[in-house]
Design an enzyme around this catalytic site. Sequence first.
Site, mmCIF file in Angstrom:
data_model
loop_
_atom_site.group_PDB
_atom_site.id
_atom_site.type_symbol
_atom_site.label_atom_id
_atom_site.label_comp_id
_atom_site.label_asym_id
_atom_site.label_seq_id
_atom_site.Cartn_x
_atom_site.Cartn_y
_atom_site.Cartn_z
ATOM 1 N N ASN A 51 -13.444 1.463 -4.980
ATOM 2 C CA ASN A 51 -12.492 2.390 -4.728
ATOM 3 C C ASN A 51 -13.150 3.681 -4.296
ATOM 4 O OD1 ASN A 51 -10.312 4.106 -5.181
ATOM 5 N ND2 ASN A 51 -9.196 2.586 -6.061
ATOM 6 N N ASP A 52 -12.861 4.548 -3.646
ATOM 7 C CA ASP A 52 -13.385 5.831 -3.544
ATOM 8 C C ASP A 52 -13.027 6.658 -4.504
ATOM 9 O OD1 ASP A 52 -14.769 4.996 -1.092
ATOM 10 O OD2 ASP A 52 -13.052 5.394 -0.014
ATOM 11 N N ARG A 77 30.526 -2.930 -9.384
ATOM 12 C CA ARG A 77 30.992 -4.074 -8.468
ATOM 13 C C ARG A 77 30.028 -4.322 -7.596
ATOM 14 N NH1 ARG A 77 32.177 -1.838 -3.850
ATOM 15 N NH2 ARG A 77 32.444 0.352 -3.732
ATOM 16 N N CYS A 134 -5.551 6.167 9.468
ATOM 17 C CA CYS A 134 -5.230 5.314 8.015
ATOM 18 C C CYS A 134 -6.775 4.895 7.631
ATOM 19 C CB CYS A 134 -4.608 3.963 8.451
ATOM 20 S SG CYS A 134 -4.678 2.619 7.218
ATOM 21 N N HIS A 157 -2.577 -3.102 10.270
ATOM 22 C CA HIS A 157 -1.853 -1.928 9.647
ATOM 23 C C HIS A 157 -0.606 -2.375 9.415
ATOM 24 C CE1 HIS A 157 -1.460 2.182 8.491
ATOM 25 N NE2 HIS A 157 -0.513 2.242 8.915
ATOM 26 N N HIS A 163 -2.289 -3.777 1.147
ATOM 27 C CA HIS A 163 -3.583 -3.929 0.186
ATOM 28 C C HIS A 163 -3.278 -4.112 -1.253
ATOM 29 C CE1 HIS A 163 -2.568 0.373 -0.281
ATOM 30 N NE2 HIS A 163 -3.342 0.396 -1.203
ATOM 31 N N HIS A 190 -0.647 -16.751 -13.872
ATOM 32 C CA HIS A 190 0.462 -16.698 -13.166
ATOM 33 C C HIS A 190 0.583 -15.098 -12.456
ATOM 34 C CE1 HIS A 190 1.244 -15.227 -16.941
ATOM 35 N NE2 HIS A 190 2.297 -14.496 -16.641
ATOM 36 N N CYS A 229 -7.796 0.928 7.933
ATOM 37 C CA CYS A 229 -7.731 0.345 9.150
ATOM 38 C C CYS A 229 -9.605 0.139 9.725
ATOM 39 C CB CYS A 229 -7.211 1.191 10.300
ATOM 40 S SG CYS A 229 -5.541 0.693 10.227
ATOM 41 N N ASN A 267 0.760 -2.487 -5.733
ATOM 42 C CA ASN A 267 1.975 -1.415 -5.625
ATOM 43 C C ASN A 267 2.402 -1.538 -4.286
ATOM 44 O OD1 ASN A 267 1.335 -1.072 -8.257
ATOM 45 N ND2 ASN A 267 -0.095 0.738 -7.721
ATOM 46 N N HIS A 314 -0.494 0.450 4.864
ATOM 47 C CA HIS A 314 -1.760 -0.837 5.425
ATOM 48 C C HIS A 314 -1.706 -1.694 4.188
ATOM 49 C CE1 HIS A 314 -5.266 -1.917 7.849
ATOM 50 N NE2 HIS A 314 -4.889 -3.038 6.941
ATOM 51 N N SER A 325 1.805 5.401 -0.518
ATOM 52 C CA SER A 325 2.251 6.164 0.645
ATOM 53 C C SER A 325 1.674 5.614 1.902
ATOM 54 C CB SER A 325 1.567 7.691 0.810
ATOM 55 O OG SER A 325 0.367 7.750 0.346
ATOM 56 N N GLN A 356 -5.181 -3.667 -5.385
ATOM 57 C CA GLN A 356 -6.376 -3.221 -6.087
ATOM 58 C C GLN A 356 -6.764 -4.060 -7.135
ATOM 59 O OE1 GLN A 356 -5.834 0.901 -6.658
ATOM 60 N NE2 GLN A 356 -3.595 0.774 -6.305
HETATM 61 ZN ZN ZN Z 1 2.381 -12.735 -17.530
HETATM 62 ZN ZN ZN Z 2 -4.239 0.881 8.341
#
Ligand code: ZN
Ligand code: ZN
Length: 341
Positions: free
Chosen positions: A69-70, A23, A44, A107, A160, A289, A47, A147, A158, A155, A162
Site C-alpha cells: 500500500n502506498d 412496510r 485508475c 477494472h 480489490h 470464516h 489498472c 470494502n 477497480h 471511490s 486490502q
Molecule cells: Zn468471525
Molecule cells: Zn482500474
Amino acid sequence: MWEERWHPLREEWVIVAAHRQSRPWSGAEVGAPVAAAPPFDPTCYLCPGNARVSGAVNPRYTGTFVFDNDHPCVGAGAPRELTPPAGIYSNRPATGVARVVCYSPRHDVALAELDVEGVDALLETWQQQMRELATHDDVNFVLIFENKGEVVGVSNPHPHCQIYATNFTFKYIETELQAGHRHLDATGRHLFQDILAAEQQDGRRIISRRGSAIAFVPYFARYAYETYVAPLRTVASIAELDDTERRDLATVLRDVVIRFDNLWRMPFPYVMTLHQGPVKGDARGIHFHIEFHPPLRRPNLLKYLAGPEIGGGNFLSDTSPEEKAAELVAAGGPHYRTKTA
Ligand SMILES: [Zn+2]
Ligand SMILES: [Zn+2]
C-alpha cells in the site's frame, strides 16, 4: 419478531425487533443507476500499466496483483522512537505490512462477476499471502478485507481488497478467540462447529452449500443480509485448506456475492472480512470464516449505527435473519449482468 438473540462469537446480545420495520420495500426505491465502468481506466491507479501516487508503475498483470500500500496504516517506515504519553497512557510503533490485492486486470469485473477459476485464484493468492506474511518478525496477525461500494467509502471501482498485517490481533477476532478457547475447554468442541450444527439443524438461514463449504445468515445476525461463508472443517487459516476445499469455498463465495447483486439488481455494497487465527501463537478455538457486513437494509436505505450500537455497543436489528436469508435464497441463478451461471 421481537426478542434478544445471543451472539456466541462476540459474546453479546443482539436485539431483534423486526416488528419495527416499515412496510416491505414496494419497488419504489431503486438504487441510482450505476454508470458501467470501462474494462480499463487510464486514470485508475490499480489498472495494469498505470502509475500509482508513489510513482511506481503497475506491471501489465494478467491475474491477481499484490503490491505494498502506498499509504500504509502500518508499515516498516513507521517511527520507532516515540514520545511516551502521560500517566497510564501507552503507545508503540505502528509496524506491520499493508498491501492491496487487485482481483484481476479488469477494472469493471467485481468479485461476483469473476468466474469460479478467478475467485479460486484470488483465494490462492490469499493463501500465499498468509504463508508469506507469517514469516515477518513484526507480524502476528493478518486482516484481509474488502470494502465494496461508495457507501462504505470506496471511490475506486477497480475490484480489490486490502491486507493489514499487524503486530496485534484485531479486537473482534481476539473476542472470538477467547470465546472459542473457553468453549473448547468447557465442552471439548469447537464453538464454530456447534454454530454450523445449529444452522444445519434449523436450515432456514442456509443460503448456499457445496461439498466442504457452506454459507448462511447467522441466527444472531446484526446486519440485514449479514452472511458467513465457511469451510466445514475447522482450520485456523485459509492457508490450511486443500485445493478441493478451496475450490468449494470459491464456489460458495461466488454464489453468495452473485445473490447479493441479484437481490436488487445493483452492485451490492459490503464489508467482507476474513476471520482467521493469529499467524503466531495459539490459534486454538478459531474456525476460519468470511464475514459479510452489508450496510444496506434496502436499496438506498442504510443501517445507521446510533445510540444502541455506537453509544451502548449492542446492535439493534430491524430485520428478521430468517426473512433476509429467504430473500437471498430466492436470488440465485446467473448474475443479473453477465447472464452466465
Ligand atoms: Zn468471525
Ligand atoms: Zn482500474
